[in-house]
Design an enzyme around this catalytic site. Sequence first.
Site, PDB file in Angstrom:
ATOM      1  N   LYS A 206       0.606  -1.370   0.133  1.00  0.00           N
ATOM      2  CA  LYS A 206      -0.084  -0.085  -0.099  1.00  0.00           C
ATOM      3  C   LYS A 206       0.946   1.136   0.066  1.00  0.00           C
ATOM      4  O   LYS A 206       1.609   1.538   0.931  1.00  0.00           O
ATOM      5  CB  LYS A 206      -0.759  -0.010   1.401  1.00  0.00           C
ATOM      6  CG  LYS A 206      -2.029   1.147   1.387  1.00  0.00           C
ATOM      7  CD  LYS A 206      -2.780   1.198   2.525  1.00  0.00           C
ATOM      8  CE  LYS A 206      -3.580   2.414   2.707  1.00  0.00           C
ATOM      9  NZ  LYS A 206      -4.683   2.167   3.677  1.00  0.00           N
ATOM     10  N   LYS A 267      -2.324  -1.334  -3.783  1.00  0.00           N
ATOM     11  CA  LYS A 267      -2.989  -0.242  -3.522  1.00  0.00           C
ATOM     12  C   LYS A 267      -2.284   1.137  -3.606  1.00  0.00           C
ATOM     13  O   LYS A 267      -1.268   1.105  -2.991  1.00  0.00           O
ATOM     14  CB  LYS A 267      -3.936  -0.354  -2.325  1.00  0.00           C
ATOM     15  CG  LYS A 267      -4.627   0.875  -2.214  1.00  0.00           C
ATOM     16  CD  LYS A 267      -5.427   0.653  -0.612  1.00  0.00           C
ATOM     17  CE  LYS A 267      -6.088   2.041  -0.431  1.00  0.00           C
ATOM     18  NZ  LYS A 267      -6.447   1.888   1.029  1.00  0.00           N
TER      19      LYS A 267
HETATM   20  C1  PBG Z   1      -7.581   3.408   5.881  1.00  0.00           C
HETATM   21  C2  PBG Z   1      -7.684   3.348   4.247  1.00  0.00           C
HETATM   22  C3  PBG Z   1      -7.697   4.126   3.357  1.00  0.00           C
HETATM   23  C4  PBG Z   1      -8.000   3.796   2.022  1.00  0.00           C
HETATM   24  C5  PBG Z   1      -8.703   2.401   2.274  1.00  0.00           C
HETATM   25  N1  PBG Z   1      -8.365   2.074   3.858  1.00  0.00           N
HETATM   26  C6  PBG Z   1      -6.914   5.551   3.172  1.00  0.00           C
HETATM   27  C7  PBG Z   1      -5.700   5.927   3.898  1.00  0.00           C
HETATM   28  O1  PBG Z   1      -4.800   4.945   3.756  1.00  0.00           O
HETATM   29  O2  PBG Z   1      -5.424   6.985   4.241  1.00  0.00           O
HETATM   30  C8  PBG Z   1      -8.025   4.393   0.714  1.00  0.00           C
HETATM   31  C9  PBG Z   1      -9.137   3.797  -0.127  1.00  0.00           C
HETATM   32  C10 PBG Z   1      -9.553   4.788  -1.325  1.00  0.00           C
HETATM   33  O3  PBG Z   1      -8.891   5.738  -1.487  1.00  0.00           O
HETATM   34  O4  PBG Z   1     -10.567   4.621  -2.077  1.00  0.00           O
HETATM   35  N2  PBG Z   1      -6.586   2.700   6.289  1.00  0.00           N
END
Ligand code: PBG
Length: 342
Positions: A206, A267
Amino acid sequence: MSEPLLPAGAAFPTTRPRRIRQHAWLRSLVAETVLTPADLIWPLFVHDHPAAVPVGAMPGVERLSIEGIVRAAAEAAALGIPAIALFPVVESRHKSDDAAHAFDDDNLACRTVRAIRRETGNSVGIVCDVALDPYTTHGHDGLLADGRILNDETVAVLCQQSLSLASAGCHIVAPSDMMDGRVGAIRQALDGAGRQDVCILSYAAKYASAFYGPFRDALGSSAALGDGAARGVTDKKTYQMDTANGDEALREVALDLAEGADMVMVKPAGTALDIIHRVKRAFGVPTFAYQVSGEYSMIRAAATNGWIDGEKAAAESVLVIKRAGADAILTYFAPELARAMR
Ligand code: PBG
């Protein structure tokens, strides 16, 4: 006398790639990648309010009541979408520095999971995010002290959060926090509590991305990240990955698999197609990808302005994620894509 078709001495090509592009039926016969509703997971926002409230930066996406989510889950089943991913919008009175509400069995996420399970049983998969950002005053995914995000202390809370989601009936817990060692700890906690059947989908690779902005607005965590509550730690770069790195993603995936992840996630998706490809190649495990909020909003915004064909662009953007190697794709376009595929 007419002009020769080709210059003197030149041979007609024996291989003409265009030959198989002549008709729609022919193109569909030779298509390597076919997207189906069964490839999709539908991310949904739930809030503790009877009315649906649109997410400003994500036209077409709404925060739904628990009843609305139950209806959406039934719709997913009807459309052939195997699973939904649940994200709770947590009221500020439930946010704290210790994120204790994350493992309250009566929190919004748990109540929603129970309501879905009552209605749809095991016909729709329920994926729940495991991370503390909806529950912390500062909007970080972990506990914050002395200007640092604490790793092991956070993991302890993530284990409790996973346990309460599992008891509520969640099928897949999806740690998206990027703390080290959390997959192994969560697996051990679940197994210790007799929850061997609950799967772990780890957000293994991520990236610290600018494309999560609309999601943070939907949850109301972006303001907190920017203000004093975050005590100077205004981005997530000390735990989410640096976009510059690819090899590191493979290392993260290897660790999460060794710790017991059943499925791994990359992601965002569109800015990491190379990573999806490398992960699938290297490990041959179920590899999921998340087309995140910013990717959705960009396409929606351009389509709203009439600059691109939104339906075609959405379908293309998701198809290439599958072509890169993803086995399943989380996308806010899931219901409209599935409807168009029928
Ligand atoms: C939080 C989380 C995030 C997303 C999914 N889970 C945001 C972040 O890490 O700040 C992002 C999903 C999206 O932007 O559609 N842990």
